[in-house]
Design an enzyme around this catalytic site. Structure first.
Site, mmCIF file in Angstrom:
data_model
loop_
_atom_site.group_PDB
_atom_site.id
_atom_site.type_symbol
_atom_site.label_atom_id
_atom_site.label_comp_id
_atom_site.label_asym_id
_atom_site.label_seq_id
_atom_site.Cartn_x
_atom_site.Cartn_y
_atom_site.Cartn_z
ATOM 1 N N HIS A 197 -7.651 3.946 6.807
ATOM 2 C CA HIS A 197 -6.766 3.341 5.722
ATOM 3 C C HIS A 197 -6.180 4.502 4.834
ATOM 4 C CE1 HIS A 197 -5.279 0.723 2.539
ATOM 5 N NE2 HIS A 197 -5.765 1.451 1.435
ATOM 6 N N ALA A 223 2.982 -2.146 3.857
ATOM 7 C CA ALA A 223 3.040 -1.050 5.266
ATOM 8 C C ALA A 223 2.254 -1.521 6.465
ATOM 9 C CB ALA A 223 1.932 0.070 4.626
ATOM 10 N N HIS A 280 -5.903 -8.656 -1.625
ATOM 11 C CA HIS A 280 -5.853 -9.194 -0.145
ATOM 12 C C HIS A 280 -6.945 -10.210 0.172
ATOM 13 C CE1 HIS A 280 -3.994 -5.311 -0.277
ATOM 14 N NE2 HIS A 280 -3.365 -5.465 0.642
ATOM 15 N N MET A 295 -1.754 -6.896 7.005
ATOM 16 C CA MET A 295 -3.025 -7.950 6.580
ATOM 17 C C MET A 295 -2.483 -8.646 5.144
ATOM 18 S SD MET A 295 -6.163 -5.624 7.087
ATOM 19 C CE MET A 295 -6.396 -4.264 8.565
ATOM 20 N N SER A 296 -1.020 -8.735 5.024
ATOM 21 C CA SER A 296 -0.628 -9.083 3.541
ATOM 22 C C SER A 296 0.710 -9.911 3.904
ATOM 23 C CB SER A 296 -0.499 -7.887 2.867
ATOM 24 O OG SER A 296 0.681 -7.092 3.320
ATOM 25 N N ASN A 320 2.165 3.541 10.567
ATOM 26 C CA ASN A 320 1.158 4.035 11.860
ATOM 27 C C ASN A 320 1.655 3.256 13.350
ATOM 28 O OD1 ASN A 320 -0.307 2.179 10.223
ATOM 29 N ND2 ASN A 320 -1.391 1.956 12.248
ATOM 30 N N SER A 357 0.737 -1.161 0.005
ATOM 31 C CA SER A 357 0.144 0.147 0.094
ATOM 32 C C SER A 357 0.830 1.288 0.130
ATOM 33 C CB SER A 357 -0.882 0.191 1.399
ATOM 34 O OG SER A 357 -1.745 -0.678 1.326
ATOM 35 N N HIS A 371 -3.394 0.594 -4.351
ATOM 36 C CA HIS A 371 -2.861 -0.622 -5.041
ATOM 37 C C HIS A 371 -3.143 -0.383 -6.500
ATOM 38 C CE1 HIS A 371 -1.478 -3.452 -1.888
ATOM 39 N NE2 HIS A 371 -2.507 -2.415 -1.137
ATOM 40 N N TYR A 423 -8.843 -9.955 2.636
ATOM 41 C CA TYR A 423 -10.087 -9.147 3.195
ATOM 42 C C TYR A 423 -10.818 -8.605 1.959
ATOM 43 C CZ TYR A 423 -7.254 -4.970 2.741
ATOM 44 O OH TYR A 423 -6.294 -3.783 2.154
ATOM 45 N N GLU A 424 -10.456 -8.514 0.860
ATOM 46 C CA GLU A 424 -11.313 -7.992 -0.405
ATOM 47 C C GLU A 424 -12.081 -9.154 -0.845
ATOM 48 O OE1 GLU A 424 -8.793 -5.687 -3.450
ATOM 49 O OE2 GLU A 424 -7.160 -6.732 -2.156
HETATM 50 N N1 HPA Z 1 -3.006 -2.886 11.309
HETATM 51 C C1 HPA Z 1 -3.142 -3.828 10.190
HETATM 52 N N2 HPA Z 1 -2.538 -3.481 8.843
HETATM 53 C C2 HPA Z 1 -1.901 -2.233 8.899
HETATM 54 C C3 HPA Z 1 -1.576 -1.578 9.997
HETATM 55 C C4 HPA Z 1 -2.109 -1.766 10.940
HETATM 56 O O1 HPA Z 1 -1.977 -0.852 12.147
HETATM 57 N N3 HPA Z 1 -1.098 -0.329 9.227
HETATM 58 C C5 HPA Z 1 -0.895 -0.748 7.854
HETATM 59 N N4 HPA Z 1 -1.514 -1.968 7.634
#
Ligand code: HPA
Length: 257
Positions: free
Chosen positions: A232, A110, A80, A196-197, A220, A27, A58, A82-83
């Site tokens: 996001h 990320a 992903h 998540m990847s 983050n 991302s 993406h 989750y998609e």
């Molecule tokens: N959690 C899950 N996935 C992420 C995060 C997070 O804090 N930051 C970027 N992708």
């Protein structure tokens, strides 16, 4: 074979002979494709059988070209779990790269920082992952990440005076960000970054016998570590900022290959 048509498309539109390394971008992370000689690009939406990415950030492109005398393939447009994709669809890009003869695979993501000393922008070279909430991946592979490629990353960081730390990635299937309690659990379990990847891709690449390495870049602080609520869009904004170090690390890595 399910990758056959896609491979035919790549071979007719890109330079896929003797790829030295393929890099899958996460991302908002970008690599300067414009710096590559003989740049060729395709949109992933034009590739037969390639899953469509639905996530902002993406962009869905595959590029080939030469950088520092090395044949590089850059893939932006991961999909992903989750998609709504199956695990098989999520690893389609890895199957395709394998079919194209790629042996060295770099994944990037990320991620949220769980380790309190990993601030935003920290580049974490993964040496393990955990997936305690994922039915499919919770077993964990021993040493999935390539010692050879990780060694090159550490040297690349040292050559450029960039801080590259080793750490463990906690895989969550999403789509929502974690709760504070989940982050505390993941920290106790040994996680340094959360996202998540990349775990499905890592496991698939390893199964296929590829050398795989992953840079997890902290975008983050993980949920509950600050007062703010995660979104996001914020993750994208943060991961776009100050990427020079990330690009420099990748370029130095390529020059050492
Ligand atoms: N959690 C899950 N996935 C992420 C995060 C997070 O804090 N930051 C970027 N992708």
């Amino acid at each position: 074979m399910r990758t056959e048509k896609a491979l035919e498309y790549l071979r007719s539109n890109l330079d896929t002979e003797e790829i030295d390394v393929a890099i899958i971008l996460g991302s908002g992370l970008s690599f300067i494709e414009e710096d590559m000689e003989g740049l060729k690009q395709v949109e992933t939406s034009d590739i037969p059988g390639y899953p469509r990415s639905t996530v902002t950030g993406h962009k869905g492109k595959i590029s080939t070209g030469v950088f520092n005398g090395r044949n590089i393939l850059i893939m932006a447009g991961r999909v992903h779990y989750y998609e709504g994709y199956t695990c098989g669809e999520v690893v389609f890009p890895v199957d395709l790269l394998y079919a194209a003869g790629v042996k060295n695979l770099i994944l990037t993501n990320a991620a949220g920082g769980i380790n309190r000393s990993f601030g935003t922008g920290t580049m974490v070279l993964l040496d393990c992952y955990i997936a305690p909430f994922s039915e499919k991946y919770k077993g964990g592979l021993k040493n999935p990440y390539s010692e050879k490629l990780n060694g090159i990353f550490l040297r690349a960081g040292a050559n450029r005076s960039l801080s590259v730390v080793s750490g463990c990635y906690a895989y969550m299937t999403g789509p929502s960000f974690e709760t504070k309690a989940e982050i505390e659990y993941l920290r106790l379990a040994g996680g340094d970054t959360v996202g998540m990847s990349t775990v499905p891709e890592t496991v698939r690449a390893k199964e296929l016998g590829m050398e795989v390495s992953c840079i997890s870049r902290v975008s983050n602080p993980a949920a509950g570590m600050t007062d703010g609520v995660l979104s996001h869009i914020e993750v994208l904004e943060a991961s776009k900022s100050s990427q020079e170090d990330f690009v420099m690390l990748l370029k130095e890595f390529i020059s050492l290959l």
